[in-house]
Design a protein around this motif. Sequence first.
Motif, PDB file in Angstrom:
ATOM      1  N   TRP A   1      31.052  -3.270 -33.949  1.00 35.26           N
ATOM      2  CA  TRP A   1      30.078  -2.971 -32.911  1.00 35.26           C
ATOM      3  C   TRP A   1      30.559  -1.728 -32.183  1.00 35.26           C
ATOM      4  CZ3 TRP A   1      32.199  -8.008 -30.769  1.00 35.26           C
ATOM      5  CH2 TRP A   1      33.004  -7.823 -29.639  1.00 35.26           C
ATOM      6  N   VAL A   2      29.611  -0.972 -31.663  1.00 35.01           N
ATOM      7  CA  VAL A   2      29.905   0.238 -30.891  1.00 35.01           C
ATOM      8  C   VAL A   2      29.231   0.093 -29.545  1.00 35.01           C
ATOM      9  CG1 VAL A   2      29.594   2.733 -30.722  1.00 35.01           C
ATOM     10  CG2 VAL A   2      30.120   1.695 -32.939  1.00 35.01           C
ATOM     11  N   SER A   3      30.019   0.188 -28.482  1.00 40.23           N
ATOM     12  CA  SER A   3      29.439   0.032 -27.149  1.00 40.23           C
ATOM     13  C   SER A   3      29.888   1.168 -26.237  1.00 40.23           C
ATOM     14  CB  SER A   3      29.806  -1.325 -26.541  1.00 40.23           C
ATOM     15  OG  SER A   3      31.203  -1.469 -26.416  1.00 40.23           O
ATOM     16  N   PHE A   4      28.955   1.603 -25.423  1.00 38.74           N
ATOM     17  CA  PHE A   4      29.175   2.701 -24.487  1.00 38.74           C
ATOM     18  C   PHE A   4      29.363   2.146 -23.078  1.00 38.74           C
ATOM     19  CE2 PHE A   4      26.854   4.454 -28.019  1.00 38.74           C
ATOM     20  CZ  PHE A   4      27.358   5.734 -28.173  1.00 38.74           C
ATOM     21  N   THR A   5      30.154   2.846 -22.283  1.00 39.03           N
ATOM     22  CA  THR A   5      30.170   2.567 -20.860  1.00 39.03           C
ATOM     23  C   THR A   5      29.197   3.527 -20.190  1.00 39.03           C
ATOM     24  OG1 THR A   5      31.526   2.402 -18.865  1.00 39.03           O
ATOM     25  CG2 THR A   5      32.233   4.016 -20.512  1.00 39.03           C
ATOM     26  N   ILE A   6      28.376   2.990 -19.311  1.00 35.96           N
ATOM     27  CA  ILE A   6      27.246   3.758 -18.794  1.00 35.96           C
ATOM     28  C   ILE A   6      27.200   3.692 -17.269  1.00 35.96           C
ATOM     29  CG2 ILE A   6      25.943   3.305 -20.887  1.00 35.96           C
ATOM     30  CD1 ILE A   6      24.275   1.249 -19.278  1.00 35.96           C
ATOM     31  N   ALA A   7      26.416   4.576 -16.709  1.00 38.50           N
ATOM     32  CA  ALA A   7      26.116   4.565 -15.277  1.00 38.50           C
ATOM     33  C   ALA A   7      24.611   4.763 -15.147  1.00 38.50           C
ATOM     34  CB  ALA A   7      26.874   5.661 -14.541  1.00 38.50           C
ATOM     35  N   GLY A   8      23.916   3.714 -14.797  1.00 41.10           N
ATOM     36  CA  GLY A   8      22.464   3.805 -14.755  1.00 41.10           C
ATOM     37  C   GLY A   8      21.907   3.939 -16.154  1.00 41.10           C
ATOM     38  N   ASP A   9      21.124   4.981 -16.398  1.00 40.30           N
ATOM     39  CA  ASP A   9      20.481   5.138 -17.694  1.00 40.30           C
ATOM     40  C   ASP A   9      21.100   6.242 -18.539  1.00 40.30           C
ATOM     41  OD1 ASP A   9      19.641   7.316 -16.236  1.00 40.30           O
ATOM     42  OD2 ASP A   9      17.495   6.996 -16.569  1.00 40.30           O
ATOM     43  N   THR A  10      22.364   6.588 -18.249  1.00 43.52           N
ATOM     44  CA  THR A  10      23.058   7.608 -19.038  1.00 43.52           C
ATOM     45  C   THR A  10      24.466   7.130 -19.381  1.00 43.52           C
ATOM     46  OG1 THR A  10      24.075   8.779 -17.149  1.00 43.52           O
ATOM     47  CG2 THR A  10      21.831   9.429 -17.778  1.00 43.52           C
ATOM     48  N   THR A  11      25.072   7.822 -20.350  1.00 42.80           N
ATOM     49  CA  THR A  11      26.492   7.614 -20.573  1.00 42.80           C
ATOM     50  C   THR A  11      27.263   8.085 -19.343  1.00 42.80           C
ATOM     51  OG1 THR A  11      26.902   9.817 -21.485  1.00 42.80           O
ATOM     52  CG2 THR A  11      26.146   8.115 -23.029  1.00 42.80           C
ATOM     53  N   ARG A  12      28.555   7.763 -19.301  1.00 43.69           N
ATOM     54  CA  ARG A  12      29.366   8.235 -18.164  1.00 43.69           C
ATOM     55  C   ARG A  12      29.438   9.753 -18.124  1.00 43.69           C
ATOM     56  NH1 ARG A  12      31.161   4.125 -14.450  1.00 43.69           N
ATOM     57  NH2 ARG A  12      31.163   2.186 -15.654  1.00 43.69           N
ATOM     58  N   ALA A  13      29.231  10.392 -19.272  1.00 47.00           N
ATOM     59  CA  ALA A  13      29.229  11.850 -19.312  1.00 47.00           C
ATOM     60  C   ALA A  13      27.867  12.438 -18.958  1.00 47.00           C
ATOM     61  CB  ALA A  13      29.661  12.334 -20.692  1.00 47.00           C
ATOM     62  N   GLY A  14      26.903  11.565 -18.658  1.00 46.36           N
ATOM     63  CA  GLY A  14      25.599  12.035 -18.214  1.00 46.36           C
ATOM     64  C   GLY A  14      24.582  12.275 -19.304  1.00 46.36           C
ATOM     65  N   GLN A  15      24.844  11.805 -20.527  1.00 49.04           N
ATOM     66  CA  GLN A  15      23.901  12.011 -21.625  1.00 49.04           C
ATOM     67  C   GLN A  15      22.892  10.865 -21.688  1.00 49.04           C
ATOM     68  OE1 GLN A  15      27.352  11.574 -23.646  1.00 49.04           O
ATOM     69  NE2 GLN A  15      27.740  13.712 -24.176  1.00 49.04           N
ATOM     70  N   PRO A  16      21.665  11.142 -22.091  1.00 42.26           N
ATOM     71  CA  PRO A  16      20.664  10.078 -22.205  1.00 42.26           C
ATOM     72  C   PRO A  16      21.126   9.000 -23.183  1.00 42.26           C
ATOM     73  CG  PRO A  16      19.641  12.240 -22.383  1.00 42.26           C
ATOM     74  CD  PRO A  16      21.112  12.464 -22.436  1.00 42.26           C
ATOM     75  N   LEU A  17      20.863   7.745 -22.840  1.00 37.59           N
ATOM     76  CA  LEU A  17      21.285   6.654 -23.722  1.00 37.59           C
ATOM     77  C   LEU A  17      20.625   6.734 -25.092  1.00 37.59           C
ATOM     78  CD1 LEU A  17      21.522   3.490 -21.456  1.00 37.59           C
ATOM     79  CD2 LEU A  17      23.321   5.013 -22.249  1.00 37.59           C
TER      80      LEU A  17
END
Length: 293
Positions: free
Chosen positions: A178-194
Amino acid sequence: MKLPSLSDAVLVSDGGLATELEARGHDLSDDLWSARLLADAPDEIVAVHTAFFRAGAAVATSATYQASFEGFAARGIERPAAQALMRRGVELAREARDAVGDGWVAASIGPYGASLANGEEYVGRYGLTVAQLRDWHRPRMEVIADAGPDLLAVETLPDVDEAAAVVDLLRDVGLPAWVSFTIAGDTTRAGQPLAEAFAVVADVPEVIAVGVNCCAPGDVLPAVRRAREVTGKPVVVYPNSGEVWDGPRRVWTGSSSWQPGLVPQWVAAGARIVGGCCRVRPSDITRIADDVG
């Protein structure tokens, strides 16, 4: 042990391994975090895995998240011994699984930022190219995969570049992941669209689930929906308690934002592996297991 089909089944994963080790009196403030106990207190790692299994988890995530050759070298542990400790992480999770009689072992593959031990996994965009990230991940992933986990948990990825690097390696390793991202709101932590992040793994057969972890519980439901929309794959979710990690000070701040009723919403939207990350304890996993039914 063969993984069940995730089209219908919902698996409960474990919670915060390091949180529980700290609750048992261990100081994890050094750069190796819970990976230090692979050398210093392996029985304690088994005990925590066992506690999560008995609480209702069906998946144990190994204590290899922050294990790196650089981190071990800083403690005077040379490469052959470091490789053995990485394999031990998988072996300890398997020992706990075998003791309770059922379940699966997911080998944690943490991000490059975790090895820096300063909270960079919550920032991303390290200034490294995809090729450089691939070269950093490859030897560690190969060692951990060779230990024979049931699957890989490629977790807490903060940006698209690191996902692209890891995807290339998953094709070579050949284990389900599985691959999971850490996010903030509706973007990755780096600010990219999910949508952009999830698209990186959409067509990779080895990726059996995609989702988010170590994020606020309130960010999960929209992410589940977006992951399903972009990839069509089963979704994995394991947020933290809602508290916030202060990397420079190495402390959690704020308070929990878990609310009753969240887990059934995630499952209804497509989550098929559900658990918790930092600050989520065995009692919380029991509640998740009850919600999953």
